[in-house]
Structure formats: structure tokens, C-alpha cells
Scaffold this active site. Structure first.
Site, PDB file in Angstrom:
ATOM      1  N   HIS A 295      12.115 -13.449 -32.344  1.00 42.06           N
ATOM      2  CA  HIS A 295      12.307 -14.909 -32.261  1.00 42.06           C
ATOM      3  C   HIS A 295      13.782 -15.240 -32.021  1.00 42.06           C
ATOM      4  O   HIS A 295      14.118 -16.099 -31.208  1.00 42.06           O
ATOM      5  CB  HIS A 295      11.899 -15.592 -33.579  1.00 42.06           C
ATOM      6  CG  HIS A 295      10.452 -15.485 -33.932  1.00 42.06           C
ATOM      7  ND1 HIS A 295      10.011 -15.089 -35.181  1.00 42.06           N
ATOM      8  CD2 HIS A 295       9.320 -15.729 -33.208  1.00 42.06           C
ATOM      9  CE1 HIS A 295       8.688 -15.109 -35.213  1.00 42.06           C
ATOM     10  NE2 HIS A 295       8.244 -15.490 -34.030  1.00 42.06           N
TER      11      HIS A 295
ATOM     12  N   LYS B  69      -4.189 -22.547 -40.913  1.00 40.94           N
ATOM     13  CA  LYS B  69      -3.632 -21.193 -40.973  1.00 40.94           C
ATOM     14  C   LYS B  69      -3.185 -20.858 -42.377  1.00 40.94           C
ATOM     15  O   LYS B  69      -2.707 -21.734 -43.109  1.00 40.94           O
ATOM     16  CB  LYS B  69      -2.415 -21.091 -40.036  1.00 40.94           C
ATOM     17  CG  LYS B  69      -2.777 -20.764 -38.611  1.00 40.94           C
ATOM     18  CD  LYS B  69      -1.549 -20.304 -37.844  1.00 40.94           C
ATOM     19  CE  LYS B  69      -1.859 -20.086 -36.378  1.00 40.94           C
ATOM     20  NZ  LYS B  69      -0.656 -19.805 -35.586  1.00 40.94           N
TER      21      LYS B  69
ATOM     22  N   ARG C  89       5.400 -11.370 -25.089  1.00 43.91           N
ATOM     23  CA  ARG C  89       5.616  -9.924 -25.192  1.00 43.91           C
ATOM     24  C   ARG C  89       4.673  -9.251 -24.200  1.00 43.91           C
ATOM     25  O   ARG C  89       4.968  -9.166 -23.024  1.00 43.91           O
ATOM     26  CB  ARG C  89       5.338  -9.451 -26.627  1.00 43.91           C
ATOM     27  CG  ARG C  89       6.417  -9.824 -27.610  1.00 43.91           C
ATOM     28  CD  ARG C  89       5.902  -9.854 -29.029  1.00 43.91           C
ATOM     29  NE  ARG C  89       4.923 -10.930 -29.177  1.00 43.91           N
ATOM     30  CZ  ARG C  89       4.523 -11.437 -30.326  1.00 43.91           C
ATOM     31  NH1 ARG C  89       4.976 -10.933 -31.453  1.00 43.91           N
ATOM     32  NH2 ARG C  89       3.663 -12.425 -30.377  1.00 43.91           N
TER      33      ARG C  89
ATOM     34  N   SER D 180       5.355 -10.715 -36.295  1.00 41.06           N
ATOM     35  CA  SER D 180       5.485 -11.025 -37.724  1.00 41.06           C
ATOM     36  C   SER D 180       4.398 -10.338 -38.556  1.00 41.06           C
ATOM     37  O   SER D 180       4.666  -9.778 -39.620  1.00 41.06           O
ATOM     38  CB  SER D 180       5.420 -12.538 -37.961  1.00 41.06           C
ATOM     39  OG  SER D 180       6.459 -13.195 -37.275  1.00 41.06           O
TER      40      SER D 180
HETATM   41  P1  ADP Z   1       2.651 -18.804 -33.220  1.00 40.69           P
HETATM   42  O1  ADP Z   1       1.786 -18.759 -34.437  1.00 40.69           O
HETATM   43  O2  ADP Z   1       2.860 -20.205 -32.698  1.00 40.69           O
HETATM   44  O3  ADP Z   1       2.294 -17.841 -32.121  1.00 40.69           O
HETATM   45  P2  ADP Z   1       4.915 -17.063 -33.808  1.00 40.69           P
HETATM   46  O4  ADP Z   1       5.928 -17.252 -34.886  1.00 40.69           O
HETATM   47  O5  ADP Z   1       4.033 -15.881 -33.889  1.00 40.69           O
HETATM   48  O6  ADP Z   1       4.118 -18.436 -33.750  1.00 40.69           O
HETATM   49  O7  ADP Z   1       5.659 -17.024 -32.401  1.00 40.69           O
HETATM   50  C1  ADP Z   1       6.445 -18.097 -31.924  1.00 40.69           C
HETATM   51  C2  ADP Z   1       6.829 -17.807 -30.477  1.00 40.69           C
HETATM   52  O8  ADP Z   1       7.699 -16.681 -30.434  1.00 40.69           O
HETATM   53  C3  ADP Z   1       5.637 -17.447 -29.596  1.00 40.69           C
HETATM   54  O9  ADP Z   1       5.860 -17.975 -28.308  1.00 40.69           O
HETATM   55  C4  ADP Z   1       5.664 -15.934 -29.571  1.00 40.69           C
HETATM   56  O10 ADP Z   1       5.048 -15.404 -28.407  1.00 40.69           O
HETATM   57  C5  ADP Z   1       7.168 -15.711 -29.564  1.00 40.69           C
HETATM   58  N1  ADP Z   1       7.512 -14.367 -30.053  1.00 40.69           N
HETATM   59  C6  ADP Z   1       7.181 -13.807 -31.223  1.00 40.69           C
HETATM   60  N2  ADP Z   1       7.684 -12.542 -31.324  1.00 40.69           N
HETATM   61  C7  ADP Z   1       8.358 -12.320 -30.161  1.00 40.69           C
HETATM   62  C8  ADP Z   1       9.094 -11.201 -29.618  1.00 40.69           C
HETATM   63  N3  ADP Z   1       9.199 -10.051 -30.288  1.00 40.69           N
HETATM   64  N4  ADP Z   1       9.644 -11.339 -28.386  1.00 40.69           N
HETATM   65  C9  ADP Z   1       9.491 -12.492 -27.699  1.00 40.69           C
HETATM   66  N5  ADP Z   1       8.812 -13.575 -28.145  1.00 40.69           N
HETATM   67  C10 ADP Z   1       8.247 -13.496 -29.350  1.00 40.69           C
END
Ligand code: ADP
Length: 159
Positions: free
Chosen positions: A17, A41, A90, A128
Site C-alpha cells: 500500500h 466485512k 498485483r 494483508s
Molecule cells: P480492499 O479491501 O478495498 O481491496 P486492500 O487494503 O486489500 O482493500 O487494498 C487496497 C488497495 O491496495 C487495492 O487496490 C489493492 O489492490 C491495493 N494493494 C494491496 N496490496 C498491494 C500490493 N502489494 N501492491 C499493489 N497494490 C496493492
């Protein structure tokens, strides 16, 4: 001035992130990180914990702010006048989910665009949910999350 939104769960924030934010901060004037409070969620960290962690992690950036929001992201965009939602991607599996989400948002509010930023290769596998699992099984997560988050995870899992 271009203001964009970076919405997500951030449960917890990871180096993936932060990498997206670091790059977005160079592309746009202002980034609003929108921490989701989705009633459907189940989160490991409370909304306030996720917001507070993210706020500390981006405190060095003058152009990034962090907000909690419990509604539709397109409503937040409309309310605040933002025209762009940034999402990180990703693997291909992410892309199909993100693509559908962007179509849904487009259907709800056609004036708001989604822009995808592909992950930098070293963050390709950071997720995460996987990080929480590794932490729970006693694995080393120090290369995946900032020390603040590693400490918060340890404290949370010890409970
Ligand atoms: P959500 O529940 O909305 O998917 P996340 O916290 O999992 O929330 O992810 C928020 C954003 O960050 C999403 O667009 C996700 O694809 C992106 N993201 C999460 N991890 C990575 C990573 N390692 N590299 C690039 N983008 C990421």
C-alpha cells in the site's frame, strides 16, 4: 489541482500500500486515503486503528491525508469533488476483481474514473490477509510491513 482517492481496507497497511502511495504522491497534487468501514466485512483492526496506523505511516507526506468512510466510495468522491479513484493491482486475479469493481463504480457515477497502478515487483506477493496468517504462525513479516504495523499485529495476535 488534481486530487485523487486511494480507498481500501488497509487491515493492516502493508509496504505494498505504501509503495502505491509513494508513487501516487509524485503523480497527483493531493491523495486522500479513504479507510473503509464496511459493515459486511470483518476486520482484524478497528476502523480507528487502521486510520491511525495509516495516518502515522504517511505523516511525512504533506499531500496525503487519511479519512474514514462508511459509505460508497463514489458518494465520497462526489461529496468531496474528487474525479479519480486509484487502485493498486498485483496479479491477474486482482485485475479481474478490480476491473469489475471499476465497472460497478462507473455504473453508479459515470463521471468518476478509476486508474490502476501496477505493483512494483518486490510487493507482488504482499497481501494483508496472508501477512496476518504468517504473523499468526510466527513467521517473519518485517520485510512486508513497517515496524509500527508489525508491532500492532504482534500485540493484536497476543490477545
Ligand atoms: P480492499 O479491501 O478495498 O481491496 P486492500 O487494503 O486489500 O482493500 O487494498 C487496497 C488497495 O491496495 C487495492 O487496490 C489493492 O489492490 C491495493 N494493494 C494491496 N496490496 C498491494 C500490493 N502489494 N501492491 C499493489 N497494490 C496493492
Amino acid at each position: 489541482m488534481t486530487r485523487v482517492l486511494f480507498p481500501g481496507s488497509f487491515d493492516p497497511p502493508t509496504n505494498g500500500h505504501l509503495n502505491i502511495l509513494h508513487r501516487a504522491a509524485k503523480l497527483w497534487d493531493e491523495i486522500d486515503v479513504v479507510v473503509a468501514m464496511n459493515q459486511l466485512k470483518r476486520y482484524t483492526f478497528s476502523a480507528e486503528e487502521r486510520r491511525d496506523m495509516m495516518s502515522v505511516l504517511v505523516s511525512d507526506y504533506a499531500n496525503i491525508k487519511v479519512t474514514l468512510w462508511d459509505g460508497l466510495i463514489v458518494d465520497y468522491a462526489e461529496m468531496t469533488g474528487a474525479k479519480v479513484i486509484v487502485r493498486g493491482v498485483r496479479a491477474l486475479a486482482d485485475f479481474s476483481y478490480e476491473f469489475e469493481l471499476s465497472m460497478t463504480n462507473k455504473g453508479l457515477k459515470p463521471g468518476i474514473e478509476t486508474i490502476f497502478i501496477p505493483t512494483d515487483p518486490q510487493y507482488f506477493v504482499l497481501r494483508s490477509s496472508a501477512i496476518k496468517e504468517i504473523a499468526m504462525l510466527g513467521g517473519d513479516i518485517s520485510s512486508m510491513v513497517p515496524p509500527l504495523v508489525a508491532g500492532a499485529l504482534r500485540a493484536k495476535l497476543a490477545k
